[in-house]
Design a protein around this motif. Structure first.
Motif, PDB file in Angstrom:
ATOM      1  N   MET A   1     -10.890 -10.940  -9.179  1.00 16.07           N
ATOM      2  CA  MET A   1      -9.973  -9.806  -9.171  1.00 16.07           C
ATOM      3  C   MET A   1      -8.556 -10.252  -9.527  1.00 16.07           C
ATOM      4  O   MET A   1      -7.821  -9.563 -10.214  1.00 16.07           O
ATOM      5  CB  MET A   1      -9.974  -9.148  -7.800  1.00 16.07           C
ATOM      6  N   GLU A   2      -8.159 -11.434  -9.038  1.00 17.72           N
ATOM      7  CA  GLU A   2      -6.809 -11.903  -9.282  1.00 17.72           C
ATOM      8  C   GLU A   2      -6.576 -12.198 -10.759  1.00 17.72           C
ATOM      9  O   GLU A   2      -5.467 -12.109 -11.244  1.00 17.72           O
ATOM     10  CB  GLU A   2      -6.544 -13.146  -8.430  1.00 17.72           C
ATOM     11  N   LYS A   3      -7.635 -12.554 -11.482  1.00 18.61           N
ATOM     12  CA  LYS A   3      -7.497 -12.867 -12.896  1.00 18.61           C
ATOM     13  C   LYS A   3      -7.496 -11.619 -13.772  1.00 18.61           C
ATOM     14  O   LYS A   3      -7.061 -11.660 -14.911  1.00 18.61           O
ATOM     15  CB  LYS A   3      -8.649 -13.793 -13.333  1.00 18.61           C
TER      16      LYS A   3
ATOM     17  N   ALA B   1      -3.886   0.487  -5.991  1.00 20.23           N
ATOM     18  CA  ALA B   1      -3.707   0.103  -4.594  1.00 20.23           C
ATOM     19  C   ALA B   1      -4.322  -1.263  -4.310  1.00 20.23           C
ATOM     20  O   ALA B   1      -3.738  -2.098  -3.623  1.00 20.23           O
ATOM     21  CB  ALA B   1      -4.324   1.162  -3.679  1.00 20.23           C
ATOM     22  N   VAL B   2      -5.513  -1.497  -4.860  1.00 21.53           N
ATOM     23  CA  VAL B   2      -6.170  -2.795  -4.658  1.00 21.53           C
ATOM     24  C   VAL B   2      -5.350  -3.905  -5.288  1.00 21.53           C
ATOM     25  O   VAL B   2      -5.113  -4.964  -4.679  1.00 21.53           O
ATOM     26  CB  VAL B   2      -7.599  -2.769  -5.235  1.00 21.53           C
ATOM     27  N   ASP B   3      -4.889  -3.695  -6.507  1.00 25.56           N
ATOM     28  CA  ASP B   3      -4.092  -4.712  -7.198  1.00 25.56           C
ATOM     29  C   ASP B   3      -2.807  -5.014  -6.435  1.00 25.56           C
ATOM     30  O   ASP B   3      -2.385  -6.170  -6.327  1.00 25.56           O
ATOM     31  CB  ASP B   3      -3.755  -4.254  -8.609  1.00 25.56           C
TER      32      ASP B   3
ATOM     33  N   LEU C   1       0.836  -1.205   0.000  1.00 20.58           N
ATOM     34  CA  LEU C   1       0.000   0.000   0.000  1.00 20.58           C
ATOM     35  C   LEU C   1       0.871   1.257   0.000  1.00 20.58           C
ATOM     36  O   LEU C   1       0.618   2.207  -0.753  1.00 20.58           O
ATOM     37  CB  LEU C   1      -0.922   0.003   1.221  1.00 20.58           C
ATOM     38  N   LYS C   2       1.893   1.274   0.826  1.00 17.25           N
ATOM     39  CA  LYS C   2       2.781   2.434   0.893  1.00 17.25           C
ATOM     40  C   LYS C   2       3.510   2.629  -0.434  1.00 17.25           C
ATOM     41  O   LYS C   2       3.697   3.761  -0.902  1.00 17.25           O
ATOM     42  CB  LYS C   2       3.773   2.265   2.036  1.00 17.25           C
ATOM     43  N   LYS C   3       3.930   1.524  -1.047  1.00 15.08           N
ATOM     44  CA  LYS C   3       4.618   1.607  -2.332  1.00 15.08           C
ATOM     45  C   LYS C   3       3.686   2.131  -3.415  1.00 15.08           C
ATOM     46  O   LYS C   3       4.125   2.784  -4.373  1.00 15.08           O
ATOM     47  CB  LYS C   3       5.158   0.233  -2.714  1.00 15.08           C
TER      48      LYS C   3
ATOM     49  N   ALA D   1      -6.250  -5.377 -14.470  1.00 12.70           N
ATOM     50  CA  ALA D   1      -6.293  -4.251 -13.534  1.00 12.70           C
ATOM     51  C   ALA D   1      -7.716  -4.143 -13.005  1.00 12.70           C
ATOM     52  O   ALA D   1      -8.674  -4.310 -13.757  1.00 12.70           O
ATOM     53  CB  ALA D   1      -5.879  -2.960 -14.226  1.00 12.70           C
ATOM     54  N   THR D   2      -7.822  -3.865 -11.741  1.00  6.31           N
ATOM     55  CA  THR D   2      -9.148  -3.795 -11.136  1.00  6.31           C
ATOM     56  C   THR D   2      -9.872  -2.530 -11.570  1.00  6.31           C
ATOM     57  O   THR D   2      -9.415  -1.422 -11.267  1.00  6.31           O
ATOM     58  CB  THR D   2      -9.035  -3.827  -9.601  1.00  6.31           C
TER      59      THR D   2
END
Length: 243
Positions: free
Chosen positions: A216-218, A138-140, A85-87, A221-222
């Motif tokens: 989402m993993e597939k 961020a979610v990805d 998240l920070k990255k 980009a979300t």
């Protein structure tokens, strides 16, 4: 002694006579109030605006044979999620733990006592995203780092003042138009506004469920669609009418 009794009786008579006079002085104001023709109304004003921030709730859920093992594995994976998240550009102050739990897991069989099968450790954080362009990224990033629970997302406003004021203006205009309409229909005109009160206002919406983790993993980009927020204000007023 006789003079004292007579003086006391006279004072009582005078005091009794003064009571109606006091009420007589207050009566006109009350009578005026009851003789006034008033109109009680309410109206709603609403404006729609694009959100400029979002809050997502996500976390890590781990099962292990022992409580210590579950907590240790969860901590390691959660640290990786927070680092991701920070990255992705999320400030540390915008990441807050919202839930931390450890629960025993049992296997149930018919006519058998429950059998302990292990422990489940869960750690959840609320993440404030101030730039919506970073939301999908961020979610990805968190999913790639090991987040396996994304519980919801809500969009909001950093400052709702302008949207609320626009809704207030709409509400008051609607209220005045309604008052004129009712007064005209009843054969009156609006003489003055007696009182005005407000209710409602902006409140952040509740988090909405996001897509299933496996889906989402597939995805490359979300995709996240912010849409618009509705900001509403309710007002009530008392108008005095006149012929």
């Amino acid at each position: 002694m006789t003079r004292l009794v007579r003086a006391g009786a006279l004072a009582l008579v005078l005091a009794t006579a003064a009571v109606p006079a006091a009420y007589a002085q207050a009566a006109p104001a009350a009578d005026t109030l009851f003789r006034a023709t008033t109109l009680n109304l309410s109206a709603h004003g609403e404006t729609r605006i694009a959100p400029d921030m979002a809050t997502i709730t996500l976390g890590v859920q781990i099962e292990a044979p022992t409580a210590q093992g579950a907590m240790r594995a969860n901590a390691e994976q959660m640290n990786a999620v927070i680092a991701a998240l920070k990255k992705a550009g999320i400030a540390e102050r915008d990441i807050q733990t919202s839930n931390l739990s450890l629960n025993p897991q049992y296997v149930y069989q018919e006519n058998q006592p429950p059998k302990l099968s292990g422990y489940q450790a869960s750690n959840q954080v609320s993440v404030r995203v101030n730039d919506l362009k970073d939301l999908g990224k961020a979610v990805d990033a968190t999913v790639g780092a090991g987040a396996n629970r994304v519980n919801g997302i809500s969009f909001g406003l950093k400052d709702s003042t302008a949207a609320e004021n626009a809704a207030r203006e709409q509400a008051v205009k609607a209220l005045a138009a309604k008052a004129d309409l009712y007064a005209k229909a009843a054969g009156y005109h609006v003489a003055r506004l007696v009182s005005l009160s407000e209710a409602g206002g902006y409140s952040p919406p509740s988090p909405m469920p996001m897509l299933a983790m496996a889906r989402m993993e597939k995805a490359d980009a979300t995709p996240v669609a912010a849409g618009e927020l509705s900001v509403g204000i309710d007002v009530s007023a008392v108008y005095e009418l006149a012929k």
